[in-house]
Design a protein around this motif. Sequence first.
Motif, mmCIF file in Angstrom:
data_model
loop_
_atom_site.group_PDB
_atom_site.id
_atom_site.type_symbol
_atom_site.label_atom_id
_atom_site.label_comp_id
_atom_site.label_asym_id
_atom_site.label_seq_id
_atom_site.Cartn_x
_atom_site.Cartn_y
_atom_site.Cartn_z
ATOM 1 N N ALA A 9 0.827 -1.201 0.000
ATOM 2 C CA ALA A 9 0.000 0.000 0.000
ATOM 3 C C ALA A 9 0.868 1.260 0.000
ATOM 4 O O ALA A 9 0.576 2.230 -0.697
ATOM 5 N N LYS A 10 1.955 1.251 0.765
ATOM 6 C CA LYS A 10 2.870 2.394 0.790
ATOM 7 C C LYS A 10 3.508 2.604 -0.587
ATOM 8 O O LYS A 10 3.628 3.721 -1.075
ATOM 9 N N GLY A 11 3.876 1.498 -1.238
ATOM 10 C CA GLY A 11 4.486 1.593 -2.572
ATOM 11 C C GLY A 11 3.527 2.161 -3.595
ATOM 12 O O GLY A 11 3.881 3.015 -4.411
ATOM 13 N N VAL A 12 2.286 1.701 -3.550
ATOM 14 C CA VAL A 12 1.273 2.189 -4.488
ATOM 15 C C VAL A 12 1.010 3.670 -4.235
ATOM 16 O O VAL A 12 0.937 4.478 -5.166
ATOM 17 N N TYR A 13 0.861 4.052 -2.955
ATOM 18 C CA TYR A 13 0.641 5.457 -2.612
ATOM 19 C C TYR A 13 1.798 6.314 -3.115
ATOM 20 O O TYR A 13 1.586 7.366 -3.701
ATOM 21 N N ARG A 14 3.024 5.834 -2.923
ATOM 22 C CA ARG A 14 4.213 6.595 -3.337
ATOM 23 C C ARG A 14 4.233 6.762 -4.857
ATOM 24 O O ARG A 14 4.522 7.839 -5.367
ATOM 25 N N GLU A 15 3.907 5.697 -5.584
ATOM 26 C CA GLU A 15 3.915 5.767 -7.044
ATOM 27 C C GLU A 15 2.850 6.723 -7.564
ATOM 28 O O GLU A 15 3.082 7.496 -8.473
ATOM 29 N N ILE A 16 1.668 6.659 -6.961
ATOM 30 C CA ILE A 16 0.555 7.448 -7.486
ATOM 31 C C ILE A 16 0.648 8.908 -7.076
ATOM 32 O O ILE A 16 0.486 9.808 -7.895
ATOM 33 N N PHE A 17 0.894 9.168 -5.806
ATOM 34 C CA PHE A 17 0.781 10.536 -5.315
ATOM 35 C C PHE A 17 2.101 11.270 -5.152
ATOM 36 O O PHE A 17 2.137 12.487 -5.227
ATOM 37 N N VAL A 18 3.192 10.560 -4.928
ATOM 38 C CA VAL A 18 4.460 11.232 -4.670
ATOM 39 C C VAL A 18 5.290 11.368 -5.938
ATOM 40 O O VAL A 18 5.804 12.444 -6.252
ATOM 41 N N LEU A 19 5.423 10.278 -6.696
ATOM 42 C CA LEU A 19 6.321 10.283 -7.852
ATOM 43 C C LEU A 19 5.716 10.920 -9.090
ATOM 44 O O LEU A 19 6.448 11.390 -9.955
ATOM 45 N N THR A 20 4.392 10.906 -9.224
ATOM 46 C CA THR A 20 3.785 11.503 -10.420
ATOM 47 C C THR A 20 3.695 13.009 -10.249
ATOM 48 O O THR A 20 3.251 13.507 -9.224
ATOM 49 N N LYS A 21 4.149 13.700 -11.240
ATOM 50 C CA LYS A 21 4.092 15.164 -11.226
ATOM 51 C C LYS A 21 3.327 15.611 -12.470
ATOM 52 O O LYS A 21 3.670 15.240 -13.579
ATOM 53 N N PRO A 22 2.289 16.402 -12.284
ATOM 54 C CA PRO A 22 1.516 16.838 -13.443
ATOM 55 C C PRO A 22 2.305 17.845 -14.274
ATOM 56 O O PRO A 22 3.245 18.478 -13.791
ATOM 57 N N LEU A 23 1.890 17.970 -15.521
ATOM 58 C CA LEU A 23 2.502 18.975 -16.391
ATOM 59 C C LEU A 23 2.110 20.368 -15.897
ATOM 60 O O LEU A 23 1.022 20.555 -15.357
ATOM 61 N N PRO A 24 2.965 21.355 -16.093
ATOM 62 C CA PRO A 24 2.598 22.704 -15.656
ATOM 63 C C PRO A 24 1.487 23.275 -16.535
ATOM 64 O O PRO A 24 1.363 22.933 -17.704
ATOM 65 N N ASN A 25 0.695 24.131 -15.948
ATOM 66 C CA ASN A 25 -0.380 24.770 -16.694
ATOM 67 C C ASN A 25 0.202 25.795 -17.656
ATOM 68 O O ASN A 25 1.238 26.404 -17.388
ATOM 69 N N PRO A 26 -0.468 26.019 -18.811
ATOM 70 C CA PRO A 26 -0.004 27.062 -19.722
ATOM 71 C C PRO A 26 -0.146 28.445 -19.078
ATOM 72 O O PRO A 26 -0.879 28.629 -18.107
ATOM 73 N N GLU A 27 0.544 29.406 -19.656
ATOM 74 C CA GLU A 27 0.548 30.756 -19.080
ATOM 75 C C GLU A 27 -0.834 31.400 -19.101
ATOM 76 O O GLU A 27 -1.176 32.172 -18.215
ATOM 77 N N TRP A 28 -1.634 31.088 -20.101
ATOM 78 C CA TRP A 28 -2.945 31.720 -20.229
ATOM 79 C C TRP A 28 -3.987 31.109 -19.298
ATOM 80 O O TRP A 28 -5.066 31.639 -19.129
ATOM 81 N N TYR A 29 -3.690 29.970 -18.679
ATOM 82 C CA TYR A 29 -4.658 29.274 -17.834
ATOM 83 C C TYR A 29 -4.838 30.000 -16.508
ATOM 84 O O TYR A 29 -3.874 30.347 -15.835
ATOM 85 N N LYS A 30 -6.088 30.223 -16.171
ATOM 86 C CA LYS A 30 -6.408 30.828 -14.875
ATOM 87 C C LYS A 30 -7.277 29.840 -14.109
ATOM 88 O O LYS A 30 -8.358 29.469 -14.573
ATOM 89 N N PRO A 31 -6.839 29.405 -12.946
ATOM 90 C CA PRO A 31 -7.622 28.413 -12.207
ATOM 91 C C PRO A 31 -8.950 28.999 -11.740
ATOM 92 O O PRO A 31 -9.075 30.194 -11.482
ATOM 93 N N ILE A 32 -9.950 28.136 -11.665
ATOM 94 C CA ILE A 32 -11.269 28.552 -11.222
ATOM 95 C C ILE A 32 -11.231 28.695 -9.697
ATOM 96 O O ILE A 32 -10.755 27.799 -8.996
ATOM 97 N N LYS A 33 -11.735 29.798 -9.227
ATOM 98 C CA LYS A 33 -11.778 30.016 -7.789
ATOM 99 C C LYS A 33 -13.122 29.521 -7.269
ATOM 100 O O LYS A 33 -14.179 29.954 -7.716
ATOM 101 N N ILE A 34 -13.062 28.606 -6.324
ATOM 102 C CA ILE A 34 -14.267 28.024 -5.760
ATOM 103 C C ILE A 34 -14.398 28.487 -4.312
ATOM 104 O O ILE A 34 -13.445 28.428 -3.534
ATOM 105 N N ASP A 35 -15.592 28.958 -4.003
ATOM 106 C CA ASP A 35 -15.873 29.357 -2.630
ATOM 107 C C ASP A 35 -16.006 28.077 -1.806
ATOM 108 O O ASP A 35 -16.908 27.271 -2.026
ATOM 109 N N THR A 36 -15.090 27.856 -0.880
ATOM 110 C CA THR A 36 -15.074 26.606 -0.122
ATOM 111 C C THR A 36 -15.936 26.656 1.126
ATOM 112 O O THR A 36 -15.940 25.711 1.912
#
Length: 162
Positions: A9-36
């Motif tokens: 379980a630790k290995g799977v968690y490490r592979e999925i959440f720690v080692l994977t890095k998403p691609l950076p967002n393009p410069e024109w991308y503006k994240p949606i602001k959500i009222d939490t």
Amino acid sequence: MAKRAWQLAKGVYREIFVLTKPLPNPEWYKPIKIDTSIQGLIQLFKRTNKAYLDTWREETDEESKRKKQQKFERDVTEQKQALQTISEEGTSLATASRDSMKSMIQDGIHAYHLSVKAFVEGYKEATAKTDASSIMDAFVAGSGQEKASTPSKEDEPSAKSN
């Protein structure tokens, strides 16, 4: 056994959440602001739920049905006009390129004619240098050997002896 499951379980968690890095967002991308806040999340849920349910509802308003039908008919006529202009342009291109294609085909035929003529001349020269009878004698001698190696009817067993 539990230790092995925990390591897996630790290995799977490490592979999925720690080692994977998403691609950076393009410069024109503006994240949606959500009222939490609770009210903001309830509003967001209501809007998305309404948008989803609207996709499943049939239109009862005759005006909106008529507008959709008109838009569809307008799109169909635009596509037909576009196809007509493409057809006309293709026809004009074909007629304009007919002369150049004709000359290209004639050039190809001329080149083929010259190559066949050169082959025939070369063949005539090669056969003129050698004696035609010697070529025929070699052919006959070769076929005579083949004839001797093939069984004749006399060599085959007759059906009467069975």
